[in-house]
Design a protein around this motif. Structure first.
Motif, mmCIF file in Angstrom:
data_model
loop_
_atom_site.group_PDB
_atom_site.id
_atom_site.type_symbol
_atom_site.label_atom_id
_atom_site.label_comp_id
_atom_site.label_asym_id
_atom_site.label_seq_id
_atom_site.Cartn_x
_atom_site.Cartn_y
_atom_site.Cartn_z
ATOM 1 N N TYR A 124 41.479 -12.248 3.283
ATOM 2 C CA TYR A 124 43.210 -12.053 3.261
ATOM 3 C C TYR A 124 42.950 -11.461 1.617
ATOM 4 C CZ TYR A 124 48.403 -12.732 2.473
ATOM 5 O OH TYR A 124 49.041 -12.635 2.195
ATOM 6 N N CYS A 132 47.609 -6.694 4.409
ATOM 7 C CA CYS A 132 48.273 -7.950 4.449
ATOM 8 C C CYS A 132 49.389 -8.587 4.698
ATOM 9 C CB CYS A 132 47.313 -8.638 3.400
ATOM 10 S SG CYS A 132 46.213 -9.007 2.992
ATOM 11 N N THR A 198 48.468 -13.754 9.946
ATOM 12 C CA THR A 198 47.942 -14.472 8.863
ATOM 13 C C THR A 198 48.843 -15.919 8.951
ATOM 14 O OG1 THR A 198 49.756 -13.655 7.581
ATOM 15 C CG2 THR A 198 47.541 -12.412 7.592
ATOM 16 N N TRP A 209 43.675 -14.984 6.994
ATOM 17 C CA TRP A 209 43.600 -13.874 7.751
ATOM 18 C C TRP A 209 43.684 -15.089 9.356
ATOM 19 C CZ3 TRP A 209 45.215 -9.398 7.521
ATOM 20 C CH2 TRP A 209 44.667 -8.468 8.203
#
Length: 300
Positions: A124, A132, A198, A209
């Protein structure tokens, strides 16, 4: 230090302090590698898995051609040793996913065969914020159309194999309760499931992630109209879109592939090793291998 007479028993009889130490390590790192405990047989692995994980869970709803070696202990070597298993969180596409996994190696491959681990929070952190944000805000819809019978030319598992029963009423009731949508078609069972892209993990609630859109997303050049659910009724297979039903950009997938490659940590097995994985905080995969390889896995 003297030799421990039964090192396997050391893991099945952890005291409260030791259990808390393992829990803390797992929470902070996402994976804990155990070496020197000589967990070599399926009996020993099952005993340790129940001690470390508690009640074990079935691989119900899973897409991989995984078979139970005994009870709720599964084979994790995979059917095609020549291909890598790409990074994924186990059952991240399904309504239920295990919180913790335990892998154990009894036979090491002649060459290759490392299990790969990927820190979801690190993935992430190195992805572009725009990627993201898209996955966080829009989520993912996973699409699967499972054939009625095993041995479909597509190689896709049938719905009886996937849900470990041939009871149609039981399967459709489960899917209609748990999945975003589910229906029978002339050629199989078509489901969709909307999930987060996420999540937050650990005591510090760090973003991570958590998806396998890079595996399920189809190339529009080979599978056109992937967002058209009417067309999906005539296709057997898997697909993924954003949660709002729109196409996931190819550029996003390229950047995800680069981030995963940068975060890959290979765990080189020795016979008797164990690997405990927080399935929400860390992804896992497998390198290609040659020769015989025996790795067990259990879920909780």
């Amino acid at each position: 230090m003297g030799t421990v007479e039964n090192p396997v028993k050391t893991l099945t009889d952890l005291d409260e302090v030791q259990c808390n130490a393992v829990k803390t390590l797992l929470e902070e790192t996402g994976a804990v590698h155990f070496r020197g405990f000589n967990v070599l047989t399926i009996d020993e692995f099952e005993e340790v898995a129940e001690a470390l994980l508690g009640d074990l869970a079935a691989y119900k709803g899973g897409d991989a051609p995984r078979k139970a070696e005994r009870g709720l202990v599964y084979n994790a070597s995979g059917p095609d040793r020549t291909r890598a298993v790409r990074a994924h969180n186990e059952l991240s596409y399904a309504p239920w996913h295990p919180g913790t996994l335990l892998f154990g190696c009894s036979i090491v491959a002649a060459e290759g065969g490392a299990t790969t681990v990927f820190d979801g929070s690190r993935v992430y952190s190195i992805l572009p914020p725009a990627v993201c944000d898209d996955f966080t805000e829009r989520g993912i819809t996973y699409i699967q159309h499972l054939p009625h019978a095993a041995g479909d030319p597509s190689g896709i598992k049938s719905w009886p194999e996937t849900f470990e029963t041939e009871d149609r009423d039981q399967v459709i009731e489960h899917c209609q309760e748990q999945y975003t949508s589910a229906k029978w078609t002339p050629i199989g069972l078509l489901t969709t499931n909307r999930t987060p892209g996420t999540i937050e993990v650990g005591a510090d609630q760090r973003p991570a992630w958590f998806n396998q859109a890079h595996i399920w997303r189809k190339d529009p050049a080979t599978v056109p109209d992937v967002t058209d659910m009417d067309r999906w009724e005539s296709w057997i297979g898997y697909g993924a879109t954003f949660g709002d039903g729109t196409e996931i950009p190819e550029e996003h997938m390229r950047q995800v592939a680069e981030a995963l490659a940068a975060c890959e940590v290979p765990v080189q097995w020795e016979a008797g090793d164990l690997l405990l994985v927080d399935n929400r905080a860390a992804m896992h995969g497998r390198k290609p291998y040659s020769g015989e390889r025996q790795v067990f896995v259990a879920f909780a």
